[in-house]
Design a protein around this motif. Structure first.
Motif, PDB file in Angstrom:
ATOM      1  N   ASN A  61       0.827  -1.216   0.000  1.00  0.00           N
ATOM      2  CA  ASN A  61       0.000   0.000   0.000  1.00  0.00           C
ATOM      3  C   ASN A  61       0.856   1.258   0.000  1.00  0.00           C
ATOM      4  OD1 ASN A  61      -2.322  -1.545   0.042  1.00  0.00           O
ATOM      5  ND2 ASN A  61      -2.554  -1.462   2.261  1.00  0.00           N
ATOM      6  N   GLY A  62       1.909   1.233   0.816  1.00  0.00           N
ATOM      7  CA  GLY A  62       2.784   2.402   0.870  1.00  0.00           C
ATOM      8  C   GLY A  62       3.504   2.650  -0.433  1.00  0.00           C
ATOM      9  N   THR A  63       3.971   1.569  -1.055  1.00  0.00           N
ATOM     10  CA  THR A  63       4.672   1.710  -2.338  1.00  0.00           C
ATOM     11  C   THR A  63       3.737   2.249  -3.405  1.00  0.00           C
ATOM     12  OG1 THR A  63       6.081  -0.163  -1.730  1.00  0.00           O
ATOM     13  CG2 THR A  63       6.063   0.487  -4.044  1.00  0.00           C
ATOM     14  N   ASN A  64       2.511   1.769  -3.429  1.00  0.00           N
ATOM     15  CA  ASN A  64       1.533   2.263  -4.409  1.00  0.00           C
ATOM     16  C   ASN A  64       1.213   3.738  -4.203  1.00  0.00           C
ATOM     17  OD1 ASN A  64       0.598   0.160  -6.322  1.00  0.00           O
ATOM     18  ND2 ASN A  64       0.151  -0.980  -4.450  1.00  0.00           N
ATOM     19  N   SER A  65       1.234   4.178  -2.951  1.00  0.00           N
ATOM     20  CA  SER A  65       0.924   5.589  -2.690  1.00  0.00           C
ATOM     21  C   SER A  65       2.035   6.513  -3.172  1.00  0.00           C
ATOM     22  CB  SER A  65       0.678   5.807  -1.193  1.00  0.00           C
ATOM     23  OG  SER A  65       1.865   5.619  -0.453  1.00  0.00           O
ATOM     24  N   TYR A  66       3.277   5.989  -3.227  1.00  0.00           N
ATOM     25  CA  TYR A  66       4.399   6.816  -3.659  1.00  0.00           C
ATOM     26  C   TYR A  66       4.732   6.664  -5.141  1.00  0.00           C
ATOM     27  CZ  TYR A  66       5.684   8.324   1.026  1.00  0.00           C
ATOM     28  OH  TYR A  66       5.685   8.913   2.258  1.00  0.00           O
ATOM     29  N   LEU A  67       4.247   5.605  -5.763  1.00  0.00           N
ATOM     30  CA  LEU A  67       4.584   5.358  -7.158  1.00  0.00           C
ATOM     31  C   LEU A  67       3.293   5.312  -7.961  1.00  0.00           C
ATOM     32  CD1 LEU A  67       7.177   4.910  -8.771  1.00  0.00           C
ATOM     33  CD2 LEU A  67       6.804   2.452  -8.592  1.00  0.00           C
ATOM     34  N   ASN A  68       2.991   6.409  -8.636  1.00  0.00           N
ATOM     35  CA  ASN A  68       1.738   6.524  -9.375  1.00  0.00           C
ATOM     36  C   ASN A  68       1.955   7.189 -10.721  1.00  0.00           C
ATOM     37  OD1 ASN A  68      -0.614   5.472  -7.947  1.00  0.00           O
ATOM     38  ND2 ASN A  68      -0.044   6.920  -6.328  1.00  0.00           N
ATOM     39  N   GLY A  69       0.981   6.948 -11.629  1.00  0.00           N
ATOM     40  CA  GLY A  69       0.986   7.666 -12.903  1.00  0.00           C
ATOM     41  C   GLY A  69       2.174   7.350 -13.777  1.00  0.00           C
ATOM     42  N   LEU A  70       2.698   8.375 -14.413  1.00  0.00           N
ATOM     43  CA  LEU A  70       3.836   8.228 -15.319  1.00  0.00           C
ATOM     44  C   LEU A  70       5.095   7.934 -14.519  1.00  0.00           C
ATOM     45  CD1 LEU A  70       4.705   8.574 -18.351  1.00  0.00           C
ATOM     46  CD2 LEU A  70       5.286  10.940 -17.747  1.00  0.00           C
ATOM     47  N   ILE A  71       5.705   6.788 -14.786  1.00  0.00           N
ATOM     48  CA  ILE A  71       6.887   6.406 -14.007  1.00  0.00           C
ATOM     49  C   ILE A  71       8.169   6.420 -14.836  1.00  0.00           C
ATOM     50  CG2 ILE A  71       5.558   5.017 -12.364  1.00  0.00           C
ATOM     51  CD1 ILE A  71       6.421   2.531 -13.890  1.00  0.00           C
ATOM     52  N   TYR A  72       8.046   6.536 -16.138  1.00  0.00           N
ATOM     53  CA  TYR A  72       9.247   6.615 -16.992  1.00  0.00           C
ATOM     54  C   TYR A  72       8.893   7.351 -18.276  1.00  0.00           C
ATOM     55  CZ  TYR A  72      13.208   5.340 -19.918  1.00  0.00           C
ATOM     56  OH  TYR A  72      14.284   5.390 -20.733  1.00  0.00           O
ATOM     57  N   GLU A  73       9.820   8.188 -18.723  1.00  0.00           N
ATOM     58  CA  GLU A  73       9.569   8.977 -19.934  1.00  0.00           C
ATOM     59  C   GLU A  73      10.878   9.224 -20.673  1.00  0.00           C
ATOM     60  OE1 GLU A  73       7.037  12.996 -21.119  1.00  0.00           O
ATOM     61  OE2 GLU A  73       7.879  12.786 -19.092  1.00  0.00           O
ATOM     62  N   ASP A  74      10.876   8.887 -21.970  1.00  0.00           N
ATOM     63  CA  ASP A  74      11.996   9.173 -22.872  1.00  0.00           C
ATOM     64  C   ASP A  74      11.405   9.865 -24.094  1.00  0.00           C
ATOM     65  OD1 ASP A  74      14.136   9.297 -24.545  1.00  0.00           O
ATOM     66  OD2 ASP A  74      14.355   7.128 -24.813  1.00  0.00           O
ATOM     67  N   ASN A  75      11.596  11.190 -24.144  1.00  0.00           N
ATOM     68  CA  ASN A  75      10.982  11.990 -25.216  1.00  0.00           C
ATOM     69  C   ASN A  75      11.931  12.240 -26.391  1.00  0.00           C
ATOM     70  OD1 ASN A  75       8.411  12.385 -24.055  1.00  0.00           O
ATOM     71  ND2 ASN A  75       9.277  13.901 -22.651  1.00  0.00           N
ATOM     72  N   ILE A  84       9.586   6.551 -25.599  1.00  0.00           N
ATOM     73  CA  ILE A  84       8.792   5.685 -24.720  1.00  0.00           C
ATOM     74  C   ILE A  84       8.222   6.475 -23.542  1.00  0.00           C
ATOM     75  CG2 ILE A  84       8.822   3.621 -23.247  1.00  0.00           C
ATOM     76  CD1 ILE A  84      11.196   2.618 -24.814  1.00  0.00           C
ATOM     77  N   LYS A  85       6.974   6.195 -23.211  1.00  0.00           N
ATOM     78  CA  LYS A  85       6.353   6.651 -21.977  1.00  0.00           C
ATOM     79  C   LYS A  85       5.696   5.441 -21.310  1.00  0.00           C
ATOM     80  CE  LYS A  85       5.343  11.455 -23.241  1.00  0.00           C
ATOM     81  NZ  LYS A  85       4.259  12.464 -23.396  1.00  0.00           N
ATOM     82  N   ILE A  86       5.953   5.276 -20.001  1.00  0.00           N
ATOM     83  CA  ILE A  86       5.413   4.118 -19.290  1.00  0.00           C
ATOM     84  C   ILE A  86       4.662   4.593 -18.038  1.00  0.00           C
ATOM     85  CG2 ILE A  86       5.988   2.010 -18.016  1.00  0.00           C
ATOM     86  CD1 ILE A  86       8.223   1.532 -19.956  1.00  0.00           C
TER      87      ILE A  86
END
Length: 469
Positions: A61-75, A84-86
């Motif tokens: 639960n704690g990890t999910n609260s800190y890691l959300n949405g866009l987690i990696y981006e290479d423009n 890539i966007k992940i």
């Protein structure tokens, strides 16, 4: 002359009769107390078990609260023809990697990816590119070693696999090529970044110091053990010990121990001595199960005087028409002894001063005064005004009430303590349990403003922290 003699004898007789029927006044010299100084005493530390249970679900639960949405981006597409966007597609799952393994967890991260792939060339300054866009989803599996470092669970995560739910193709130079075949080699940098992000998220989520400190702050608040005797138990934390975190089934177990001073005080509610900035976490290999709690019962002379005054309530001392009542009691320290000042009313009015050494009766669980006797100046005044009061039998009866029983304190204190050792929860997720044996008396120590009774309790106290909210 005969008439004068009869008159003189009449006056003398009247004075004697009046003196016998009226109240005598004692004017005595008060033994002044020693100069007051702060209570300073040696205290043997106590140890309280503080096992912390952290469920993998809480880490999840704690990890999910800190890691959300866009987690990696290479423009940048120009360097390797891939952009890539992940995003995290669904909640992360954290599992025990192997029930028989030591401290390894598996993290499963569902994801979706937006991938742009550029096909083409640049010749003679002319760019000829075709950009294809793909939407993929899948999951990453990671493996983490877990350790306890500076109040936090820390992980060292390694990328194990990336599994796409579909494997679309596109035509390149007349051939159908799986897009994942092209993309996966380009994810090497992404692999390192996602490992770091998982470690950072778990570390932030598993900073259990605020929870532990909050729990300790709660138990450091003095709580009343006996209302009638106005007794309070106060825990003063010194250090926290912690062993290595161990993974068992669906939880991480942290064996911790609280080193503290424990004391009981009598009177108004004392202030807490808790200071979060001074709490130190030290690593140890083992926390003992059986503990010894060394408690100091601190009874100020003012508070002990109030209790002794209650002891004299409704009592009369003397015989026949010669009786006194004790209306007020005050005690203080003088040259290693206790001075007991009794304000009396009745056949004699004034203050009687007694002096003696405090002792402890193990069987009756009470503090009493040994060799209690009148202060010399008081004795001389008594002998001149009310000789009957100086009799040993009167002193013995008075001495019987010059005692301070701590048995009700110990019994009620133990009973009260047990209410705090039966799944008591000072805050959400924190539970106090334990057991105690009989309270043992160690010694008495006098200071200039208090009587100190040193007590020892054997037993076990556990404060479990289940879940981090």
């Amino acid at each position: 002359m005969r008439h004068f003699t009869r008159t003189f004898l009449f006056i003398i007789s009247s004075i004697i009769i009046t003196s016998c029927s009226s109240t005598n006044k004692i004017a005595t010299l008060k033994p002044e107390p020693d100069d007051a100084s702060p209570i300073v005493y040696e205290n043997s530390p106590s140890f309280i078990n503080l096992p912390i249970s952290i469920k993998l679900k809480d880490i999840e639960n704690g990890t999910n609260s800190y890691l959300n949405g866009l987690i990696y981006e290479d423009n940048t597409i120009e360097d390797d023809d891939i952009e890539i966007k992940i995003w995290k597609l669904a909640p992360i799952r954290i599992l025990n990697e192997n029930a028989s393994s030591s401290n390894k967890i598996t993290t499963i991260l569902p994801l979706k990816a937006l991938i742009k792939y550029r096909i083409g060339t640049k010749k003679l300054g002319i760019e000829m590119y075709d950009i294809r866009e793909f939407n993929l989803n899948g999951q990453i599996t990671l493996s983490s070693n877990v350790a306890l470092t500076n109040w936090r669970l820390k992980t060292k995560t390694e990328f194990k696999s990336l599994d796409w739910n579909e494997s679309p193709t596109m035509t390149i130079f007349g051939k159908n090529m799986p897009i994942t075949y092209i993309i996966n080699p380009a994810l090497k940098l992404f692999k390192t970044k996602i490992e770091t992000k998982i470690d950072e998220a778990i570390e932030k989520a598993m900073d259990f110091k605020p929870n532990v400190i909050s729990a300790i702050e709660k138990i450091s608040q003095p709580f009343q053990m006996n209302e009638a005797y106005e007794s309070w138990l106060r825990i003063n934390p010194i250090e926290i010990y912690a062993s290595d975190a161990k993974l068992k089934n669906d939880s991480f177990l942290l064996d911790m121990g609280l080193k503290c001073n424990m004391e009981t005080l009598i009177g108004v509610k004392p202030e807490t001595k808790f200071d979060a900035s001074k709490i130190v976490l030290k690593a140890v290999t083992k926390i003992p199960n059986q503990i010894t709690a060394n408690i100091i019962a601190v009874s100020s002379y003012y508070d002990a005087s109030k209790i002794m005054t209650k002891n004299f309530s409704g009592q009369e001392f003397g015989s026949g028409s010669k009786k006194i009542k004790v209306k007020d009691v005050n005690i203080w320290h003088k040259n290693g002894k206790m001075v007991v000042a009794l304000d009396v009313l009745g056949s004699v009015n004034g203050t009687i001063y007694l002096a003696g050494l405090p002792k402890y009766n193990e069987e009756k669980k009470e503090i009493y005064f040994d060799n209690l006797d009148y202060v010399f100046d008081t004795k001389s005044k008594i002998m001149r005004t009310a000789n009957w009061l100086a009799q040993g039998i009167i002193l013995k009866k008075i001495q019987e009430s010059c005692r301070y029983s701590i048995k009700p304190n110990l019994d009620e204190g133990k009973k009260s303590i047990m209410t705090y050792l039966n799944n008591y929860s000072p805050m959400t997720g924190v539970y106090v349990n334990g057991k105690t044996e009989d309270i043992q008396f160690e010694k008495i120590q006098l200071t200039n403003n208090a009587i100190l009774a040193f007590l020892k309790i054997n037993g076990a106290i556990n404060i479990s922290v289940n879940g981090l909210k």
